[in-house]
Scaffold this motif. Structure first.
Motif, short mmCIF file in Angstrom:
data_model
loop_
_atom_site.label_atom_id
_atom_site.label_comp_id
_atom_site.label_asym_id
_atom_site.label_seq_id
_atom_site.Cartn_x
_atom_site.Cartn_y
_atom_site.Cartn_z
N MET B 334 0.72 -1.23 0.09
CA MET B 334 0.19 -0.01 -0.13
C MET B 334 1.39 1.37 -0.46
O MET B 334 0.46 2.11 0.06
N PRO B 354 -0.53 -3.93 -4.42
CA PRO B 354 -1.39 -4.22 -3.70
C PRO B 354 -2.03 -5.42 -3.79
O PRO B 354 -2.21 -6.96 -3.33
N ARG B 355 -2.43 -6.12 -4.93
CA ARG B 355 -2.82 -7.01 -5.77
C ARG B 355 -1.98 -8.31 -5.67
O ARG B 355 -2.25 -9.13 -5.73
N ILE B 372 -10.45 1.89 5.03
CA ILE B 372 -9.74 1.07 3.94
C ILE B 372 -10.13 -0.47 3.92
O ILE B 372 -9.63 -0.26 3.14
N MET B 378 -21.43 -0.12 0.53
CA MET B 378 -21.83 -1.34 -0.30
C MET B 378 -21.81 -2.34 0.83
O MET B 378 -22.25 -2.64 2.07
N MET B 386 -13.69 -8.43 -1.34
CA MET B 386 -12.91 -8.07 -1.62
C MET B 386 -11.66 -8.59 -2.68
O MET B 386 -11.25 -7.89 -3.10
N ARG B 387 -11.33 -9.18 -1.73
CA ARG B 387 -10.20 -10.00 -1.96
C ARG B 387 -10.68 -11.54 -2.83
O ARG B 387 -10.04 -12.18 -3.45
N TYR B 389 -13.17 -11.59 -4.83
CA TYR B 389 -14.43 -11.13 -6.81
C TYR B 389 -13.47 -11.99 -7.37
O TYR B 389 -14.45 -11.96 -9.01
N LEU C 211 -16.02 -7.50 -13.01
CA LEU C 211 -15.22 -5.35 -13.56
C LEU C 211 -15.79 -4.20 -12.79
O LEU C 211 -15.82 -3.52 -12.23
N GLU C 214 -15.23 -3.79 -9.53
CA GLU C 214 -14.34 -3.13 -9.52
C GLU C 214 -14.67 -1.71 -9.37
O GLU C 214 -14.19 -0.76 -8.64
N LEU C 217 -16.23 -0.67 -6.44
CA LEU C 217 -15.75 -0.53 -5.10
C LEU C 217 -14.74 0.52 -5.27
O LEU C 217 -14.66 1.26 -4.20
N ALA C 224 -10.41 2.09 -0.45
CA ALA C 224 -10.24 0.04 -0.35
C ALA C 224 -9.93 -0.32 -1.29
O ALA C 224 -9.74 -1.55 -1.06
N ARG C 226 -8.63 0.50 -3.57
CA ARG C 226 -6.86 -0.24 -3.43
C ARG C 226 -5.94 -1.22 -3.10
O ARG C 226 -5.12 -2.16 -3.15
N TYR C 227 -6.72 -1.20 -2.08
CA TYR C 227 -6.66 -2.69 -0.75
C TYR C 227 -6.65 -4.05 -1.57
O TYR C 227 -6.46 -4.69 -1.40
N ALA C 228 -7.90 -3.78 -2.27
CA ALA C 228 -8.40 -4.63 -2.83
C ALA C 228 -7.74 -5.14 -4.58
O ALA C 228 -7.96 -6.06 -4.59
N GLY C 229 -6.45 -4.44 -4.46
CA GLY C 229 -5.52 -4.73 -5.71
C GLY C 229 -6.75 -4.25 -7.18
O GLY C 229 -6.48 -5.05 -8.00
N VAL C 230 -7.68 -3.62 -6.77
CA VAL C 230 -8.63 -2.88 -8.29
C VAL C 230 -7.62 -1.88 -9.02
O VAL C 230 -6.68 -1.04 -8.17
N SER C 231 -7.75 -2.15 -9.79
CA SER C 231 -6.29 -0.79 -10.59
C SER C 231 -6.98 -0.01 -11.25
O SER C 231 -7.79 0.35 -12.26
N ARG C 234 -7.99 0.42 -14.85
CA ARG C 234 -8.17 0.02 -15.72
C ARG C 234 -9.69 0.54 -15.33
O ARG C 234 -9.83 0.32 -16.33
#
Lengths: 475, 531, 348
Positions: B334, B354-355, B372, B378, B386-387, B389, C211, C214, C217, C224, C226-231, C234
């Motif tokens: 992060m 992070p991904r 965060i 939602m 979140m992890r 999907y 998609l 993302e 989100l 959150a 970014r934390y979940a790894g969303v680009s 994209r």
């Protein structure tokens, strides 16, 4: 957004639409409105009973007409015994120019007002704010059983008129400047702009001769075939004037007469009908080279031409032309009194008036059939034996109507439009006209006469015309 | 011209002329807060301030010490009129008052300089200060303000050019402007909330001498901090807050850092969790001389090298603000890394997203759960995704299987005891803090990840949930997961960790086996004392 | 059950109140100018939904709005204030004319190709703004306003010089017969089915795919995400692309699916403002793709029904606009407040 919110919003809209939709079918708080697209035709009879459910009104003489209407005149285009009903309506649907354009739309409404006075109809003005409004606005009148004629103002409405007229074959339609031949219920009203252009061309050329200027000018919009009509007519008019001068006075005309025939008219296609600056930029060099007058064939670009004239007038301390400019479509003489020598007027009002008259007299469809749907109004033209002119060079008499129109537009838009009080304007225009020698005006009248009786034939070059062949002759 | 409104606001001609207030008797109690209670119903179930009594005397610097969340800032906000106390009394110079707004506080002679400056950046110093006054009188001459600012700067050595634009000033200078703005009203009591958090060390020194001269002038100063050194260096008295309660008020000269630490973090009862010896696995996380910058560009993590193996829990102890947050953010992708390497299962992850960290099997239980850790707009089911999907079985060629997600969410709800009205329709916003944390734990732990980075995982949870979490961590450890546990709670650190690393000012002071050390030793290290 | 009922009622209440308030204030306005509000509203709603013909005209007006609303709604879902629909729509219309009016293709294929061209051109036009946002962080409001103007003048230029109808200065070449959607009645054509299908597809994308997840989100909580790894890149690209395709389709629908002109006027008069109205539609539809359909039907109803208020009750066109505006604002208010609240929350 949560799902709940989304779902509830959907529910709301469904409910809302159902309520207003269903409500729309069943609620009619104004049974007298005479307007219910579903129930169809309301006789407009203000008797408090519903059509179709009514007890039969007394009819003692058994002629199928209720007693109280026995004395009613029959009016063509109206339902039976309609003469006793509310006045028949006509709707006049504007193009996106709307009310207050001091040209097309305002003139059409003026025609409608004259028809109100003369034929007892009620005119309803409908303003289109976008092009998408044309069809639904035309349908408004088509759906109203009291409406006997629907007029679309301007060729922009042609497609929409064709569509709606097809959907409502029982209604009568007229379209100004549109071209929709072959439909039994549509009258396309066209104008002989080339003849009017010829007359102002001749006027300009004779002014050039009088004031010793070598050229006259023309500022055009986008180069489309419709404008060729104006261009060739204008040039032809110059030629006619030179010929007339030589015939009349035995010598070639001074000033412009010395200019080679193909160079007498300075003209520019600006490529726009909206950019006023382009009108100014086109007009300035024309005046600099010695154009006595510039003809405006580009709508609002006339204001640009006007700016160019004003600049010269200020520099030289003039309060009246030359130099001049020449107006188009409407009477534009009042815009800058003393500098607009005349206007080529296209009497849209006469077109609306004529169509209404034909409907009221019951001969509308016959005339449409007789002319294949296309009625042409011009200089000294006749329609079914009635003489009606649609094209003229502006006169002092027209001026008052247009000053009134300007005053009305001022009210509507809340801006200052007229350059002075009506009497000031009138005085200035009159002074200018008097300053122009009579022989010139007489010559123009002569040309109008020749055109009307067919002695002078103004070439018409429009769609499918070989413009180059005409330019080879006239420049 | 004297503005009548100003006259109303500042009674007494001396203050109107910008002169000093009545000479204050040294030692006079200027401000006394008695039995202050503050609750935020609907947000927090516990009391934020629980019957706190506290006073400031003329001429003293009174430090208010405590960890993050102890209630220091809330106290300051109550004294300066930003919050109303739920109950309790406030006395100013012996008279009971009620402070309903910051304006009231200023009128009573209480000024507060905020942690984050509230200055308007494009305006000059004098204009900023005039803003406070000009609310009442726009014709107030700026030159007068400038003169007064110069006078005040001179008196206290607060060097600031009144015509400088705020945006051109350094953080320290802005802080001075903030103080000047307050001093303009000649307050009896000046409250400063963590004023050094944005200052460089020399700037902090300057500030201290300014504060001393103001105290010498007879004013009372409330100095809020969580930094022990500052307390020892600056204050005359110190009050320690822990979890909203006043632990004690002491003369600074009669206490020690060690005692203060103990008061801040509480008594640590060591209850060693029963656990089998886990088989030590391969190195899961290795940090090599890691350097990470903090929010202000200052070094927050300063050369950390540690290893965590599978089947091991490494506890990171330390007072908040010593670089733990930045460390956690760096090793979960992060936050960017300034220098050094991060290896996860042998793979160099330095500078990855992070991904990438998640894909490498790293779970992250973040400190900031709402900011965060959750998407508050939602639903519960979606927050649990979140992890996962984009992973099968929940996602098939990019299309989510909602019925499977429902099933999964239902399982998580029952396994982790998440209390929520439903899975799909309610926004996560309405969940309580504890349930949010259960949600995060469920999401981060259900796949039994190989490496878990957990920041304050049990903070705010009730006892049963704490126990459940600890059991879960132990079980995962037994299954070979590597766990990095950051906590301010020494009890938890000792209960859970195999080894304990102490972090102080961005460095790891020492790493000890949990059985080879004791809370006192760790507490001293947390306070920065070398042993 | 009562719990559920309450929560349902609570979420239903704001729009109901909004409708009531909107109609009420509109009624006050009419009263103050001496018009009978009941007659006014009956004329308005009967004109818009009172008969099958009325429905068809109203739906014709609502068709482009459904998709321009999607542009804004998807943007809001992703946390972007995407007001580019206007420009994309112009470009889409130009694309539709280029293929539908300038190229001859077999029937069927021609329609598909022209529709695809409209969407594609709209989508491509989204790229510059998207790339600026992705690589340079240029705020989408600034860039999209500028791109809207570029599109406006560019399409005017195209109409004048490249997709000109020879002999007709006032408009561009119309779509050929083979590239026109079948007329269902009045001004309504089959394009409405394509448009609705598009909205439903976007709904599916947003709520049933990774998609879309993302995207939402990122819109709900960027940290959150970014934390979940969303680009984010994209997400931005996807958001702008959907926005472009949607608005392009809106432009195309006005060309390929709107008699009688089947083309764009040289003033862009039959396109102008449809993109901006889409914002209002999206707000009324609570930034939901399905909500957008219904909100557009409502909006289109007002747009069409207003003329009946004018014709039957004599309310002036300006007043009709004001009344419609009040109703629209009242309906959009709950969503506007929600957005404001969220922005404030994010700032804190």
């Amino acid at each position: 957004m949560s799902m709940t919110v989304g779902r509830s919003a959907l529910a709301i809209f469904v409910v809302l639409l159902i309520v207003v939709g269903v409500g729309g079918y069943y609620i009619d708080p104004d049974p007298d409105s005479g307007f219910d697209p579903e129930a169809g035709y309301d006789d407009g009879y203000d008797d408090g009973y519903d059509d179709g459910l009514a007890e039969v009104p007394p009819d003692t003489d058994g002629d199928g007409v209720p007693d109280e209407f026995d004395a009613c005149p029959t009016v063509a285009g109206l339902p039976e015994y309609g003469g006793c009903l509310k006045p028949p309506k006509i709707t006049v649907v504007s193009d996106v120019g709307g009310r207050g354009d001091l040209s097309f739309n305002d003139m059409a409404f003026k025609g409608g007002e004259e028809a109100e006075t003369d034929f007892g109809v009620e005119m309803i003005e409908i303003i289109s704010s976008t092009e998408d409004d044309y069809v639904p606005n035309l349908r408004l009148g088509a759906l109203d059983p009291d409406v006997v004629l629907i007029v679309g103002v301007g060729y922009l409405l042609t497609d929409a008129i064709i569509q709606v007229a097809t959907d409502f074959p029982d209604k009568d339609f007229a379209v100004i400047d549109g071209f929709a031949p072959g439909m039994p219920n549509v009258m396309s009203i066209l104008y002989e702009e080339h003849k009017g252009s010829a007359m102002v061309g001749a006027l300009g050329a004779l002014l050039a001769a009088e004031y010793d200027y070598p050229y006259i000018g023309g500022v055009f919009g986008i180069e489309i075939p419709v404008l060729w009509k104006f261009e060739i007519g204008y040039k032809w008019g110059v030629n006619w004037a030179m010929q007339w001068y030589e015939d009349t006075y035995g010598t070639p005309a001074p000033g412009i007469g010395a200019t080679p025939m193909k160079e007498r008219v300075l003209y520019t296609y600006t490529g726009t009908f909206s950019d006023i600056t382009k009108g100014y930029l086109a007009a300035v060099p024309m005046y600099e080279q010695g154009a006595v007058a510039v003809y405006n064939i580009a709508g609002p670009l006339g204001l640009g031409i006007n700016d160019a004239v004003n600049e010269l007038a200020e520099a030289q301390g003039l309060d009246s032309g030359p130099p001049f400019w020449i107006g188009v479509d409407a009477n534009q003489d009042w815009i800058n009194p003393g500098f607009v020598v005349a206007s080529m007027m296209k009497r849209v009002d006469r077109g609306v008036y004529l169509a209404t008259q034909l409907v009221i007299e019951g001969t509308f469809r016959d005339v449409v059939e007789e002319y294949g749907g296309i009625v042409v109004l011009g200089v000294g033209t006749e329609v079914s034996g009635v003489s009606i002119s649609g094209i003229s060079v502006s006169t002092l008499a027209d001026l008052d109507e247009f000053i009134a129109m300007g005053a009305r537009a001022e009210e509507l838009t809340g801006t200052t439009i007229l350059p002075g009080t009506p009497s000031e304007i009138r005085a200035a225009v009159e002074a200018m006209r008097n300053a122009v020698p009579d022989w010139i005006w007489d010559a123009i009248d002569e040309l109008a006469q020749e055109i009307a009786d067919g002695t002078a034939e103004v070439p018409e070059c429009s769609f499918g015309c070989d413009i180059d062949s005409y330019r080879d002759i006239y420049g | 011209m004297v503005n009548p409104l100003r006259k109303l606001l500042f009674r007494g001609s001396s203050r109107e002329n910008g002169q000093r207030p009545t000479k204050l008797e040294k030692g006079e109690v200027l401000l006394r807060a008695e039995g202050i209670v503050k609750e935020f119903p609907g947000v927090w179930t516990h009391l934020i301030l629980d019957h706190v009594t506290f006073d400031v005397r003329a001429g003293e610097i009174h430090a208010l010490l405590g960890e993050n969340g102890a209630g220091k800032t809330v106290m300051a906000n109550i004294l300066s009129g930003f919050y109303m106390p739920s109950s309790g009394q406030i006395h100013v110079r012996g008279r009971q008052v009620s402070i309903n707004s910051p304006k009231d506080a200023l009128r009573l002679g209480i000024g507060m300089a905020h942690q984050e400056t509230t200055l308007v950046r494009p305006l000059t110093v004098a204009e900023n200060i005039a803003l406070g006054i000009s609310e009442f009188d726009l014709s107030y001459p700026l030159s007068k303000v400038e003169r007064r600012v110069r006078e005040l700067s001179q008196r206290y050595g607060l060097e600031v050019d009144p015509r400088a634009r705020v945006e051109d000033l350094s953080a320290g200078e802005q802080q001075r402007v903030e103080i000047l703005k307050t001093l303009y009203y000649e307050p009896y009591v000046l409250i400063l909330d963590e004023p050094t958090s944005v200052l460089a060390p020399q700037e902090a020194e300057q500030l201290f001498s300014i504060l001393r001269s103001m105290a010498a002038d007879g004013r009372g100063i409330v100095y809020i901090t969580h930094k022990l050194e500052e307390v020892m260096e600056l204050s005359d008295r110190v009050s320690v807050l822990r979890l909203g309660k006043l632990v004690a008020t002491k003369q600074t000269s009669q206490t020690t850092k060690e005692e203060l630490v103990r008061m801040m973090i509480g008594d640590v009862a060591i209850t060693p969790t029963k656990r089998g010896r886990a088989k030590k696995g391969e190195v899961a996380l290795e940090l090599r001389d890691l350097h990470v910058l903090g929010a202000e560009g200052s070094p927050a993590v300063d050369g950390v090298s540690i290893q965590v193996r599978g089947g091991e829990i490494l506890g990171i102890a330390g007072v908040a603000g010593n670089g733990q947050r930045e460390l956690v953010e760096a090793i979960t992708g992060m936050r960017g890394v300034e220098a050094g390497r991060i290896l996860i299962f042998g793979e160099d992850m330095t500078g990855r997203s992070p991904r990438a960290f998640a894909d490498q099997g790293v779970s992250h239980i973040p400190e900031e759960r709402r900011r965060i850790g959750t998407a508050e707009g939602m639903s519960l089911a979606e927050n649990l995704m979140m992890r996962d999907y984009r992973l099968p079985p929940f996602s098939k060629r990019g299309v989510l299987d909602r019925s499977l997600i429902s099933q999964h969410a239902q399982r998580m709800v029952s396994e982790f005891g998440i209390m929520a009205p439903d899975l799909w329709d309610t926004e996560a916003r309405i969940l309580s803090g504890g349930n949010i944390q259960r949600l995060i734990l469920a999401r981060e732990l259900w796949r039994e990840p190989r490496l878990i980075i957990a920041a304050h995982p049990t903070y705010g949870l009730d006892l049963k949930a704490v126990q459940h979490t600890h059991e879960l961590f132990s079980r995962l450890r037994g299954k070979g997961s590597a766990i990095l546990l950051v906590s301010e709670d020494l009890e938890e650190i000792f209960a859970m960790s195999d080894r304990i690393a102490v972090m102080f000012r961005g460095k790891i002071v020492d790493v000890k086996g949990a059985r080879e050390t004791n809370p006192d030793e760790i507490g001293l290290m947390m306070a920065g004392s070398q042993i | 059950m009562s719990e559920r009922l309450w929560s349902t009622l609570r979420s239903v209440a704001p729009p109901v109140v909004a409708i009531a308030v909107g109609l009420f204030v509109g009624a006050l306005l009419m009263l103050s100018f001496g018009f009978d509000p009941v007659r006014g509203y009956v004329a308005l709603f009967r004109g818009s939904y009172g008969s099958p013909e009325a429905w068809m005209e109203s739906l014709a007006f609502s068709t482009p709005l459904m998709v321009t609303a999607i542009t804004f709604a998807v943007g809001m879902s992703a946390g972007l204030f995407n007001i580019c629909a206007e420009g994309h729509m112009y470009m889409g219309a130009a694309g539709a004319i280029a293929v539908g009016g300038m190229v001859s293709l077999p029937p069927g294929l021609h329609l598909v190709a022209a529709t695809a061209a409209a969407m594609l051109v709209g989508g491509l036009w989204a790229l510059p703004a998207a790339l600026l946002k992705m690589w340079r962080g240029v705020h989408e409001v600034v860039s999209t306003i500028m791109f809207n103007w570029i599109a406006f003048w560019f399409v005017l230029y195209l109409i004048r010089f490249h997709i000109t109808d020879p002999g007709r200065a006032e408009r561009a070449t119309p779509a050929m017969i083979t590239a026109r959607y079948p007329v269902l009645g009045g001004s309504l054509t089959g394009v409405i089915f394509v448009v609705i299908a598009f909205c439903v597809a976007i709904y599916f994308l947003l709520w049933h795919t990774g998609l879309g997840y993302e995207l939402r989100l990122a819109g709900d909580n960027p940290d959150a995400a970014r934390y979940a790894g969303v680009s984010f890149r994209r997400v931005i690209l996807l958001t702008f692309l959907i926005g472009g395709l949607a608005a392009g389709l809106a432009g195309g629908s006005q060309i390929l699916g709107r008699p009688p002109s089947w083309t764009v006027y040289a003033t862009l008069g039959n396109l102008l403002n449809l993109g901006f109205q889409g914002i209002g539609v999206a707000l009324i539809g609570r930034n939901h793709p399905i909500g957008a359909i219904f909100a557009a039907v409502f909006f289109g109803g007002l747009a069409h029904g207003g003329r009946f208020m004018e014709y039957e009750v004599g309310v002036s066109a300006e007043m009709v606009g004001a009344i419609n505006g009040i109703i629209v604002i009242a309906l959009a208010l709950p969503e506007i407040l929600r957005i404001v609240k969220r922005v404030r929350a994010v700032k804190e």
